[in-house]
Motif scaffolding. Structure first.
Motif, PDB file in Angstrom:
ATOM      1  N   LEU A  20      56.697  43.281  54.299  1.00  8.06           N
ATOM      2  CA  LEU A  20      56.171  43.815  53.039  1.00  8.06           C
ATOM      3  C   LEU A  20      56.236  42.781  51.923  1.00  8.06           C
ATOM      4  CD1 LEU A  20      57.679  47.409  53.178  1.00  8.06           C
ATOM      5  CD2 LEU A  20      55.250  46.824  53.223  1.00  8.06           C
ATOM      6  N   ALA A  21      57.329  42.040  51.853  1.00  8.25           N
ATOM      7  CA  ALA A  21      57.452  41.032  50.805  1.00  8.25           C
ATOM      8  C   ALA A  21      56.400  39.946  50.967  1.00  8.25           C
ATOM      9  CB  ALA A  21      58.858  40.430  50.827  1.00  8.25           C
ATOM     10  N   ALA A  22      56.165  39.528  52.203  1.00  6.65           N
ATOM     11  CA  ALA A  22      55.166  38.482  52.437  1.00  6.65           C
ATOM     12  C   ALA A  22      53.760  38.987  52.118  1.00  6.65           C
ATOM     13  CB  ALA A  22      55.245  38.013  53.892  1.00  6.65           C
ATOM     14  N   ARG A  23      53.426  40.184  52.575  1.00  5.92           N
ATOM     15  CA  ARG A  23      52.078  40.715  52.362  1.00  5.92           C
ATOM     16  C   ARG A  23      51.831  41.027  50.889  1.00  5.92           C
ATOM     17  NH1 ARG A  23      48.234  43.147  55.603  1.00  5.92           N
ATOM     18  NH2 ARG A  23      48.620  41.322  56.921  1.00  5.92           N
ATOM     19  N   ALA A  24      52.868  41.468  50.178  1.00  4.10           N
ATOM     20  CA  ALA A  24      52.693  41.861  48.781  1.00  4.10           C
ATOM     21  C   ALA A  24      52.311  40.688  47.893  1.00  4.10           C
ATOM     22  CB  ALA A  24      53.967  42.518  48.249  1.00  4.10           C
ATOM     23  N   THR A  25      52.663  39.467  48.278  1.00  5.25           N
ATOM     24  CA  THR A  25      52.255  38.313  47.478  1.00  5.25           C
ATOM     25  C   THR A  25      50.738  38.204  47.401  1.00  5.25           C
ATOM     26  OG1 THR A  25      52.267  36.798  49.371  1.00  5.25           O
ATOM     27  CG2 THR A  25      54.327  37.050  48.154  1.00  5.25           C
ATOM     28  N   GLU A  26      50.048  38.787  48.372  1.00  3.47           N
ATOM     29  CA  GLU A  26      48.592  38.685  48.455  1.00  3.47           C
ATOM     30  C   GLU A  26      47.872  39.925  47.965  1.00  3.47           C
ATOM     31  OE1 GLU A  26      45.240  37.698  51.920  1.00  3.47           O
ATOM     32  OE2 GLU A  26      47.226  38.410  52.486  1.00  3.47           O
ATOM     33  N   THR A  27      48.409  41.107  48.276  1.00  2.00           N
ATOM     34  CA  THR A  27      47.616  42.323  48.080  1.00  2.00           C
ATOM     35  C   THR A  27      47.332  42.621  46.619  1.00  2.00           C
ATOM     36  OG1 THR A  27      49.669  43.609  48.329  1.00  2.00           O
ATOM     37  CG2 THR A  27      48.250  43.428  50.252  1.00  2.00           C
ATOM     38  N   LEU A  28      48.268  42.313  45.714  1.00  2.53           N
ATOM     39  CA  LEU A  28      47.997  42.544  44.298  1.00  2.53           C
ATOM     40  C   LEU A  28      46.759  41.762  43.864  1.00  2.53           C
ATOM     41  CD1 LEU A  28      50.481  42.676  41.361  1.00  2.53           C
ATOM     42  CD2 LEU A  28      48.580  41.080  41.253  1.00  2.53           C
ATOM     43  N   GLY A  29      46.689  40.499  44.215  1.00  2.00           N
ATOM     44  CA  GLY A  29      45.565  39.672  43.819  1.00  2.00           C
ATOM     45  C   GLY A  29      44.259  40.057  44.481  1.00  2.00           C
ATOM     46  N   LEU A  30      44.323  40.655  45.665  1.00  2.00           N
ATOM     47  CA  LEU A  30      43.097  41.038  46.357  1.00  2.00           C
ATOM     48  C   LEU A  30      42.321  42.123  45.623  1.00  2.00           C
ATOM     49  CD1 LEU A  30      44.165  41.037  50.117  1.00  2.00           C
ATOM     50  CD2 LEU A  30      42.719  39.373  48.932  1.00  2.00           C
ATOM     51  N   LEU A  31      43.004  42.844  44.727  1.00  2.00           N
ATOM     52  CA  LEU A  31      42.296  43.874  43.977  1.00  2.00           C
ATOM     53  C   LEU A  31      41.154  43.281  43.158  1.00  2.00           C
ATOM     54  CD1 LEU A  31      45.352  45.985  42.817  1.00  2.00           C
ATOM     55  CD2 LEU A  31      43.609  46.688  44.461  1.00  2.00           C
ATOM     56  N   TYR A  32      41.332  42.059  42.679  1.00  2.00           N
ATOM     57  CA  TYR A  32      40.292  41.411  41.869  1.00  2.00           C
ATOM     58  C   TYR A  32      39.641  40.243  42.590  1.00  2.00           C
ATOM     59  CZ  TYR A  32      40.751  43.967  37.467  1.00  2.00           C
ATOM     60  OH  TYR A  32      40.710  44.925  36.478  1.00  2.00           O
ATOM     61  N   ALA A  33      40.037  39.972  43.819  1.00  2.00           N
ATOM     62  CA  ALA A  33      39.382  38.925  44.595  1.00  2.00           C
ATOM     63  C   ALA A  33      37.999  39.409  45.042  1.00  2.00           C
ATOM     64  CB  ALA A  33      40.233  38.567  45.813  1.00  2.00           C
ATOM     65  N   ASP A  34      37.164  38.486  45.482  1.00  2.00           N
ATOM     66  CA  ASP A  34      35.862  38.882  46.033  1.00  2.00           C
ATOM     67  C   ASP A  34      36.091  39.744  47.268  1.00  2.00           C
ATOM     68  OD1 ASP A  34      33.532  37.225  44.653  1.00  2.00           O
ATOM     69  OD2 ASP A  34      35.259  35.882  44.812  1.00  2.00           O
ATOM     70  N   HIS A  35      35.412  40.883  47.307  1.00  2.00           N
ATOM     71  CA  HIS A  35      35.595  41.813  48.417  1.00  2.00           C
ATOM     72  C   HIS A  35      34.550  41.536  49.504  1.00  2.00           C
ATOM     73  CE1 HIS A  35      37.484  43.864  44.915  1.00  2.00           C
ATOM     74  NE2 HIS A  35      38.425  44.052  45.815  1.00  2.00           N
ATOM     75  N   TYR A  36      34.659  40.357  50.069  1.00  2.00           N
ATOM     76  CA  TYR A  36      33.683  39.927  51.062  1.00  2.00           C
ATOM     77  C   TYR A  36      33.771  40.774  52.328  1.00  2.00           C
ATOM     78  CZ  TYR A  36      33.157  35.541  48.429  1.00  2.00           C
ATOM     79  OH  TYR A  36      32.917  34.606  47.461  1.00  2.00           O
ATOM     80  N   PRO A  37      32.646  40.983  52.999  1.00  2.00           N
ATOM     81  CA  PRO A  37      32.720  41.615  54.322  1.00  2.00           C
ATOM     82  C   PRO A  37      33.485  40.717  55.292  1.00  2.00           C
ATOM     83  CG  PRO A  37      30.506  40.755  53.870  1.00  2.00           C
ATOM     84  CD  PRO A  37      31.268  40.660  52.599  1.00  2.00           C
ATOM     85  N   TYR A  38      34.241  41.347  56.144  1.00  2.00           N
ATOM     86  CA  TYR A  38      35.033  40.678  57.185  1.00  2.00           C
ATOM     87  C   TYR A  38      36.226  39.909  56.611  1.00  2.00           C
ATOM     88  CZ  TYR A  38      30.681  41.592  59.695  1.00  2.00           C
ATOM     89  OH  TYR A  38      29.568  42.198  60.218  1.00  2.00           O
ATOM     90  N   ARG A  39      36.535  40.096  55.338  1.00  2.00           N
ATOM     91  CA  ARG A  39      37.649  39.356  54.753  1.00  2.00           C
ATOM     92  C   ARG A  39      38.952  39.729  55.459  1.00  2.00           C
ATOM     93  NH1 ARG A  39      38.546  37.149  48.770  1.00  2.00           N
ATOM     94  NH2 ARG A  39      40.571  36.179  49.132  1.00  2.00           N
ATOM     95  N   GLN A  40      39.718  38.730  55.834  1.00  2.00           N
ATOM     96  CA  GLN A  40      40.970  38.925  56.554  1.00  2.00           C
ATOM     97  C   GLN A  40      42.159  38.657  55.641  1.00  2.00           C
ATOM     98  OE1 GLN A  40      40.895  40.034  59.739  1.00  2.00           O
ATOM     99  NE2 GLN A  40      38.646  39.981  59.628  1.00  2.00           N
TER     100      GLN A  40
END
Length: 815
Positions: free
Chosen positions: A396-416
């Protein structure tokens, strides 16, 4: 403190979510509702939320819930007398890049399909609606006039007052400290108040609305609630002279949002690299607390903001705020019945959209609890989508570093996701990796999505057009259509159901008839009482008393939970054997030739008919071969014990060099299933899609001699006729791409949206599936209309078919 010793439900957590759940349960007549809040109402996250209330979300039902929240908040003040501060100020989102502009145009098309008022606006309109904005670099935007903002704390207090008015008991400074259990049920909740009083409440239900404490409360209740608190930053300016009310402004390419409030400007951030907080636990004293300032972390956002909003550069900073909010591994909140317990419910992990989601989420959960079934499709947020390992704190700690920012990142199809990867690997992982596989992740599984050529970068290059893997996938699908290909299906769920009453039990929960000879494979669905599809699966009879249920990887836990909840004392045992077997799909017109080269078994249609499974010798080992196909070709799925998987892969690969064998990924599988119009669970078929309207009536046997779940609804719909049909579309222009949610236009009018989309490399155009209203119409009448698909604002003519456009009679898999 005096609290009742008995309640129908105990809600744990007094933020806006818990207050909404209590409010909506009491609206449904649940009077003996108790809400326990460890400190004061709203004192965790709600009090410092920005209060942005948007309508448009990523799916139709999430949008439905957000729209409901708006309507509710607008009426709460009249009902309760508590001012909610709700006002429709509108919102603007601007694009600074071509890719973001494409995303916004696609979002605008989606909004039209969902019935959300939206306008695509140019730079002049943006400047007119938001005169303080520096429009340098702005390419365009969208304007939603009905979006709003409100006072989060007062909205929560209004919900709490509404609940109290209908009989709920709300206890502040009262902590849930423990529970009593009986089997898979919680029988009561222990509580302790700050005045040192304590007690126990026997209850029928418990709801975990504990916000950033949700994971720990979940552990107390014996359920998995994966979420992690992160630091979340915003600043509030000093009063800006002449600043008038403005729409909410989002500039996602600069990770920023802006809100005018009482002549001041708030700047909030969703920075790309977030800061998890509370890794050692949240302090017991936490109440209306702020976290230490970290100006260095916020400074890059502020630097862009003062250029984008010059008024900020001239105004002083009144408040620099850092407060925690909780985020989930996939940026979707947790809602629903916890898989591990029969009477524990969850509403937590709202990823910074708790205010706009709370009303709808509380309504949906209350209806689910009251009726015993999901009121509509909530698969996007159903807590049952979370795998047990995802509660791991390091993950959870590792994934959380990314998920907050993904809210405003480009929501590309197939984004991993890029973080917390490599947790679950199939038995073929090393062999696939050595041959160029590019992996994606689903439910923690590393899955080969496409195969890179020699010298090609083994990574995604995201965009809205043809991504780097487009031609690779086309070649892989060509191999499946004309030669032979293999791909890894090990991540699909495998549930063994066995016992003397296994057959009778499965026939009660399956639409199709599983009373078949040994070795037969039955394609079927689990239906709910409305005839909606809860699961899409195959059931293979392994013996007189044993069956193998194969489900999609993403729904394995949900499907296992559905089975267990309907067991009702039947003499049958359910065992998850997903990780015990690797599965290789060997597909294509030359698949029989390849299997004959590695096995002495007879693979002819007479000896090995379609829809059957047999034990086979393969290489030096043994396997079980299932003759089925998800790509519409002749082929077999080869089930192997994990210890023999490597050997069998190498055996097939070596023999395959003489048969033109191509290694394929799951993107090619998806393109193949789209061409064949095979349904995708969670997109084309959900719990609110009737099995007959989904075109799956052939998989339902109402005359099988037992009363199965959904039978009455199937008979009723057969009598009344379908209200809509799932049909297949192909764009006549080969260039545009479809993903899902694009509007369907029938004779020029929007009638629905695509439930799924992919590119049909063999059919020569983008393919989509979607429901078309057809009450009182025949299939011929539906097909007689002119259809278009709205792709980012451009209407593209589409061919339409009720039967699959590829191999409509299903001859190829049976050849």
């Amino acid at each position: 403190m005096t609290l009742p010793t008995q309640a129908r439900v105990v809600v744990i957590g007094g933020g806006i979510i818990g207050c909404s759940v209590a409010y909506h349960l009491t609206k449904l007549g649940w009077t003996d509702v108790v809400l326990l809040e460890r400190k004061q109402l709203t004192s965790g996250t709600t009090w410092h939320a920005a209060g942005l209330i948007a309508q448009l979300r990523a799916t139709a039902n999430m949008t439905r819930l957000a729209k409901y929240s708006q309507e509710l908040y607008g009426a709460l003040e009249e009902e309760t007398g508590v001012a909610t501060g709700f006002k429709r100020v509108g919102s603007i989102t601007v694009a600074l890049t071509t890719a973001r502009h494409e995303e916004l145009r696609r979002s605008a098309a989606m909004a039209r399909a969902f019935g959300v008022e939206i306008d695509e606006i140019g730079i002049d309109d943006i400047a007119a609606k938001y005169p303080h904005l520096n429009t340098d670099g702005v390419r365009g935007g969208v304007y939603l006039p009905k979006d709003g903002q409100g006072d989060p704390g007062n909205i929560a207090r209004a919900l709490a007052k509404g609940a109290r008015m209908r009989g709920a008991r709300i206890a502040e400074y009262t902590r849930a400290t423990g529970v009593t259990r009986e089997g898979r049920r919680i029988t009561g909740v222990d509580w302790t108040a700050e005045d040192d009083s304590s007690g126990h409440i026997a209850c029928d239900h418990v709801v975990n609305c504990a916000g950033m404490w949700g994971r720990e409360v979940g552990r107390m209740l014996g359920v998995n609630v994966p979420l992690q608190a992160c630091e979340h930053f915003y600043i509030v300016s000093e009063p800006i002279p002449g600043l008038q009310p403005l729409p909410v402004l989002r500039v996602p390419d600069e990770c920023a949002y802006y809100k005018e409030d009482a002549g001041k400007l708030m700047l909030g951030a969703f920075e790309p690299l977030a800061k998890p907080w509370g890794l050692a636990g949240i302090p017991d004293s936490f109440e209306y607390d702020q976290l230490p300032e970290d100006f260095d972390h916020f400074e890059p956002i502020l630097e862009m903001a003062v250029t984008r909003m010059p008024a900020l550069a001239e105004a002083g900073i009144h408040t620099f705020f850092n407060g925690p909010e909780s985020f989930t591994p996939d940026d979707a909140y947790h809602l629903g019945q916890a898989p591990e317990r029969e009477n524990v419910w969850v509403a937590a992990g709202f990823n910074s959209i708790g205010i706009q989601s709370a009303g709808g989420a509380g309504m949906a959960l209350a209806q689910w609890m009251d009726g015993g079934e999901k009121p509509f499709d909530l698969g996007d947020v159903d807590i049952a989508r979370m795998m047990p390992f995802q509660g791991n704190r390091r993950y959870l700690a590792a994934r959380a570093t990314e998920t907050l920012g993904l809210l405003y990142a480009d929501h590309y199809p197939y984004r991993q996701k890029a973080t917390a990867r490599g947790v679950r690997r199939s038995p073929f992982h090393e062999q696939l990796d050595a041959r160029g596989a590019v992996f994606g992740e689903l439910a923690g599984w590393e899955r080969a999505n496409w195969i890179a050529r020699e010298g090609q970068a083994r990574s995604y290059d995201y965009g809205w057009g043809r991504q780097t893997f487009f031609d690779n996938v086309g070649d892989e699908l060509h191999a499946l259509r004309t030669g032979v290909g293999i791909y890894d299906m090990s991540s699909f769920g495998k549930l063994r159901v066995e016992g003397p009453e296994a057959e009778a039990f499965l026939n009660r929960i399956c639409g199709n008839d599983v009373a078949v000879p040994l070795g037969r494979i039955v394609y079927t669905q689990f239906l709910n009482a409305r005839g909606g599809i809860e699961a899409d699966l195959t059931v293979t009879r392994l013996s007189e008393t044993a069956f193998l249920v194969v489900t999609p990887a993403a729904t394995r836990l949900a499907d296992e939970t559905w089975i267990r909840r309907h067991l009702h004392g039947a003499q049958a045992v359910i065992t998850d054997v997903t990780s015990a077997e690797g599965v290789l799909a060997v597909m294509g017109p030359r698949s029989r030739d390849l299997l004959r080269a590695v096995s002495p078994n007879d693979f002819s249609s007479d000896a090995f008919p379609f829809g059957t499974a047999q034990e086979i010798e393969i290489g030096l080992g043994l396997a079980r071969a299932h003759r089925v196909s998800y790509v519409g070709e002749l082929g077999w799925e080869i089930y192997l014990s994990a210890d023999m998987a490597g050997h069998v892969f190498e055996t097939l690969w070596e023999a395959g060099q003489d048969h033109g064998l191509t290694l394929c990924g799951l993107h090619a599988m998806d393109c193949g299933r789209a061409e064949k119009a095979f349904r995708h669970m969670g997109h084309d078929i959900t719990c609110e899609d009737h099995v007959l309207e989904a075109g799956l009536g052939f998989a339902v046997k109402t005359g099988k001699g037992c009363d199965f779940i959904g039978r009455d609804a199937v008979l009723a719909r057969r009598e009344a006729g379908p209200a809509r049909r799932l049909v297949q579309f192909r764009l006549t222009d080969p260039e545009p791409l479809l993903y899902h949610n694009e509007p369907i236009l029938r004779d020029g009018q929007i009638v629905g949206h695509l439930s799924s989309g992919a590119y049909g490399h063999h059919l020569g155009g983008a393919i989509g599936l979607g429901y078309v209203p057809c009450a009182g119409e025949s299939a011929a009448q539906v097909l007689a209309s002119t259809y278009e698909i709205d792709v980012a604002g451009s209407r593209i003519v589409a061919e339409v078919s009720v039967k699959p456009m590829y191999d409509p009679d299903g001859a190829r898999p049976k050849g």
